[in-house]
Scaffold this motif. Sequence first.
Motif, PDB file in Angstrom:
ATOM      1  N   UNK A 143       0.743  -1.437   0.159  1.00 43.99           N
ATOM      2  CA  UNK A 143      -0.444  -0.006  -0.140  1.00 43.99           C
ATOM      3  C   UNK A 143       0.779   1.171   0.078  1.00 43.99           C
ATOM      4  N   UNK A 144       1.784   0.556   0.971  1.00 44.59           N
ATOM      5  CA  UNK A 144       2.753   2.265   0.728  1.00 44.59           C
ATOM      6  C   UNK A 144       3.766   2.618  -0.925  1.00 44.59           C
ATOM      7  N   UNK A 145       4.163   1.552  -0.947  1.00 43.18           N
ATOM      8  CA  UNK A 145       4.716   1.499  -2.256  1.00 43.18           C
ATOM      9  C   UNK A 145       3.296   2.036  -3.543  1.00 43.18           C
ATOM     10  N   UNK A 146       2.454   1.384  -3.263  1.00 45.88           N
ATOM     11  CA  UNK A 146       1.554   2.307  -4.412  1.00 45.88           C
ATOM     12  C   UNK A 146       0.748   3.733  -4.258  1.00 45.88           C
TER      13      UNK A 146
ATOM     14  N   UNK B  60       3.058   5.507  -3.310  1.00 48.16           N
ATOM     15  CA  UNK B  60       4.422   6.910  -3.487  1.00 48.16           C
ATOM     16  C   UNK B  60       4.007   6.582  -4.386  1.00 48.16           C
ATOM     17  N   UNK B  61       3.839   5.469  -5.524  1.00 51.20           N
ATOM     18  CA  UNK B  61       3.986   5.342  -7.543  1.00 51.20           C
ATOM     19  C   UNK B  61       2.888   6.415  -7.799  1.00 51.20           C
ATOM     20  N   UNK B  62       1.110   6.569  -6.863  1.00 52.51           N
ATOM     21  CA  UNK B  62       0.990   7.403  -7.478  1.00 52.51           C
ATOM     22  C   UNK B  62       0.925   9.116  -7.072  1.00 52.51           C
ATOM     23  N   UNK B  63       1.508   9.792  -6.062  1.00 59.61           N
ATOM     24  CA  UNK B  63       2.104  10.256  -5.701  1.00 59.61           C
ATOM     25  C   UNK B  63       2.652  10.953  -6.987  1.00 59.61           C
ATOM     26  N   UNK B  64       4.069  10.248  -7.372  1.00 60.47           N
ATOM     27  CA  UNK B  64       4.764  10.607  -7.801  1.00 60.47           C
ATOM     28  C   UNK B  64       4.497  10.151  -9.685  1.00 60.47           C
TER      29      UNK B  64
END
Length: 491
Positions: free
Chosen positions: A67-70, A72-76
């Motif tokens: 969830x954190x990586x998703x 983070x990718x969404x924010x990027x």
Amino acid sequence: MTDQGDAPGGDESTATGRFERMTGAIKRSREERSAQRRAQRHAQEEADARESAEVAKEAAAEARESAESFALRLVNQFERLREERQEQLAAPEPVAAPKPVSRTDVPYGVELAAQWGWRFLVIVAAGFIIVRALGIISIVVIPLVIALLIAALVSPVVNGLARIGLKRSISALFVVIGVLVVIIAMLSFAGTQVANGFTDLAGQTVKALDEIRDWLINGPFNASETQIDTWLNTVQTTVEEWAAAYAANPFSRVSEVGGVALDVFAGLFIVLFSTYFFCAEGERIWGWLVRLAPRAARSRMDSSGRVAWVSLTQFTRATVIVAAVDAVGIMIIAAALQVPFVVAIGVLVFLSSFVPLVGATVAGAVAVLVALVSQGPLTALLMLGGVILVQQLEAHGLQPFLLGRWVRVHPLGVILSVATGIVLGGVAGALVAVPLVAALNAVANHLNAAPVPAPAADNRAGLRPDGPSTPPPSGPPPSSPPPPSPGADGA
């Protein structure tokens, strides 16, 4: 007395006490074992519960990391979209002035055309060199091609004799001798008929020429005798000049005739021996040719050669059937019209039908000319109509039925190939042009449809170390290999 009577009762009580103590010990041991088993099950359940809790913790941790990586990718992604949007809204940079084209700068279209041009010139030059080289050794190449056609025609007979137990070399020898005997018998019979009727034909020719002379004078042309005599004198003068030139230098003519005879004898020798070895040891010869190719290309070369052999075999058999039908049809018409030299006309039609388009036309013209000289214009017209009828039936009915599914060559391709063969090799070139084009067309279709074999570590082409492999599974399996495979009917 009293003591003796109480002794048995004391023993019984002692035994009962022992039994009770033993039973109690057994019960206590059984209860202890049951307690131990319950304690072990309880400990196992506690260990399983701890392990399940650890697995749940690890899954929860992985879910949190995912969830954190998703996130983070969404924010990027949103950051990149925002930056791109800001760049689009920013003021565009001023466009620089176009750079002037110098002499060294070439447009892309011109450069591409130049690249295709020099490659095309290299291909044309290579083809021209190959054709010239083949023309120099045509005395060898043309007999080899004719032998290959004959081998394609008679290979089923050789295979049949080999299947009944006869050695393949002996079978090939018998077949070659049989073909030679049949050809000699056909030519001898036709020559004998021509020789027997030549005298009558000569008299009929003189009579026909007189009739033609009268028709030119009294017919629609209204030619005068002076004009006809002038034409005849011109022809006579040409013949006399040719005879005088021959008499002035007879040795050159004799040497020319001798050279032609020597070439014909050498070609016949090469045809006979090549046909024999193609029929007897064709598979070994083809395997040697395949092994000359690079290892990665052997499989495709082998399968392409076998496809070409199938196409060549089918074309040759269909051509023989068509030639036989033409010869029989024209012979029947000539016999019905009582035209002389029926067998000679049939042999000529049969042999000339192997040259598509041109051969049938020339043979039909000869038949019409014989009918004109022997029977007159009306019979010649009837013979012409019969020849045209047979050729139309053959062209629109028999050839599409036999060659439509086997040899897919467009009629324009047939005409151009025959014309090219006549220009490059004369009658022999016209004879081999269409079979060559048919084989090349079959190979091109096979290579376009066949998948590229995947290279392996030890055997990249999928070949055995001692010879060529079998063709890939794409396309119909050939009926016989090129040249005829010894002892086998198929690939």
